[in-house]
Design an enzyme around this catalytic site. Structure first.
Site, mmCIF file in Angstrom:
data_model
loop_
_atom_site.group_PDB
_atom_site.id
_atom_site.type_symbol
_atom_site.label_atom_id
_atom_site.label_comp_id
_atom_site.label_asym_id
_atom_site.label_seq_id
_atom_site.Cartn_x
_atom_site.Cartn_y
_atom_site.Cartn_z
ATOM 1 N N CYS A 75 0.797 -1.268 0.102
ATOM 2 C CA CYS A 75 -0.147 0.048 0.078
ATOM 3 C C CYS A 75 0.653 1.257 0.184
ATOM 4 C CB CYS A 75 -0.827 -0.243 1.271
ATOM 5 S SG CYS A 75 -1.816 1.459 1.614
ATOM 6 N N CYS A 185 -0.968 3.938 -6.393
ATOM 7 C CA CYS A 185 -1.780 3.240 -5.547
ATOM 8 C C CYS A 185 -1.903 1.830 -5.924
ATOM 9 C CB CYS A 185 -3.153 3.935 -5.264
ATOM 10 S SG CYS A 185 -4.306 2.969 -4.445
#
Ligand code: DGL
Length: 271
Positions: A75, A185
Site C-alpha cells: 500500500c 496506489c
C-alpha cells in the site's frame, strides 16, 4: 502435511495489495502467504497519518505473531505514512514497502511531463516530497489525486460507466504532453485495461509491483532462519471487513490464479 516455506505477510487497506500479491506469487511461487485486507478502515487515503501508522503497526504485529518471515506493505499510502515507524519498531525484521515509480517514469519520459496518480495522503507525505526531490527534478510532475477510485474498485467496479466517468474527470486536466503515468496506489493496476483504452497512444503506464516482488526476493537470504513450519493453507486471505464481499472480490480479481489452489478466506478481528 507440515512443510517449511518462507512465509510472506502482505497488507493493504483493502484488495489493492492483491496486485502486488500477484507479482509476489509469480516471483516466489514456493512461498506461503498471509494477506490482510484492512477493509474495516478502507480507504486509508483520507485518514490521518497517525491513524494509518496505528493500523500499520497493529497489522504488522499480527503478521509477526502469525510467523511471517517478511512483511510487504502493499500500500503506497501506508508505506509513505508508516514504513519508518515499522522499521524503527522492529529494526531486525525485513519490511518491503512500495512507492510511486517516479524514478523510472522520469528516466523514460521523452516529453519531460509525467503524471502520478495516487491518494491524497501519499501525494502529501514527506516521503513523496523527498522522492520527487531526488528523482523528479528534471521533469514536470503532475499530481492527480485518484478521488473515488479505491471505493469503486472495492465495490468490484473495474470498467463500468462510473469508473470511466471518474477517470475521465481525473485525467482530462492533464496536458497531452504527459507520456508516463505512474500508478501510485496498489488498487489502480486493476483499472489498467480501461486506462489503456482511455489514455492516448504512446503513454506508458507504470505499475511498480514487479519491482517490489524482485526486492522481496532479494531480501530472502537475509531472513534469519530457521523458518517456521506451516500446517495451514499456503495462501491465506484475511479481511477485517465483511467476508462475503471479500470472497467475491477475490474471485473477481484473482479468479484464475486461485482456481484449483488450496487457500483459505477468513475474517480477522483486529482492533
Ligand atoms: N492501495 C492503497 C495505496 O496503495 C490504499 C488506498 C486507500 O486505502 O486509500 O495507496
Amino acid at each position: 502435511m507440515t512443510e517449511t516455506r518462507v512465509r510472506i505477510g502482505v497488507f493493504d487497506s483493502g484488495v489493492g495489495g492483491l496486485s502486488v500479491w500477484k507479482a509476489l506469487q509469480k516471483t516466489l511461487p514456493a512461498a506461503s502467504f498471509i494477506y490482510v485486507a484492512d477493509q474495516a478502515y478502507c480507504p486509508y487515503g483520507n485518514r490521518s497519518q497517525a491513524e494509518i501508522v496505528r493500523r500499520a503497526v497493529t497489522i504488522s504485529d499480527f503478521l509477526r505473531r502469525a510467523a511471517a518471515d517478511l512483511i510487504v506493505v502493499a500500500c503506497n499510502t501506508a508505506s509513505a505514512a508508516a514504513l519508518d515507524t515499522l522499521r524503527s519498531r522492529w529494526p531486525n525484521f525485513p519490511f518491503v514497502g512500495i512507492e510511486p515509480a517516479v524514478k523510472p517514469a522520469a528516466l523514460h519520459s521523452h516529453s519531460g511531463h509525467i503524471a502520478v496518480l495516487a491518494t491524497r495522503s501519499t501525494l502529501q507525505a514527506p516521503r513523496f516530497h523527498s522522492l520527487v526531490n531526488r528523482f523528479g527534478r528534471n521533469v514536470t510532475l503532475h499530481r492527480v489525486v485518484g478521488e473515488g477510485l479505491v471505493e469503486l474498485i472495492e465495490r468490484g467496479e473495474l470498467n463500468g460507466p462510473a469508473v470511466r466517468r471518474q477517470l475521465q474527470a481525473l485525467l482530462s486536466p492533464l496536458p497531452p504532453t504527459v507520456d508516463q503515468v505512474v500508478l501510485g496506489c496498489t488498487h489502480y493496476p486493476f483499472l489498467q485495461p480501461v486506462l489503456e483504452e482511455m489514455l492516448p497512444d504512446g503513454v506508458t503506464i507504470i505499475d511498480p509491483a514487479p519491482a517490489v516482488a524482485r526486492r522481496a526476493k532479494q531480501l530472502l537470504p537475509e531472513i534469519p532462519g530457521p523458518l517456521t513450519p506451516t500446517t495451514t493453507s499456503p495462501w491465506r486471505f484475511l479481511t477485517t471487513g465483511p467476508l462475503p464481499s471479500f470472497r467475491d472480490l477475490l474471485q473477481l480479481l484473482l479468479g484464475d490464479t486461485l482456481a484449483g489452489q488450496a487457500h483459505s478466506v477468513e475474517r480477522l478481528n483486529l482492533e
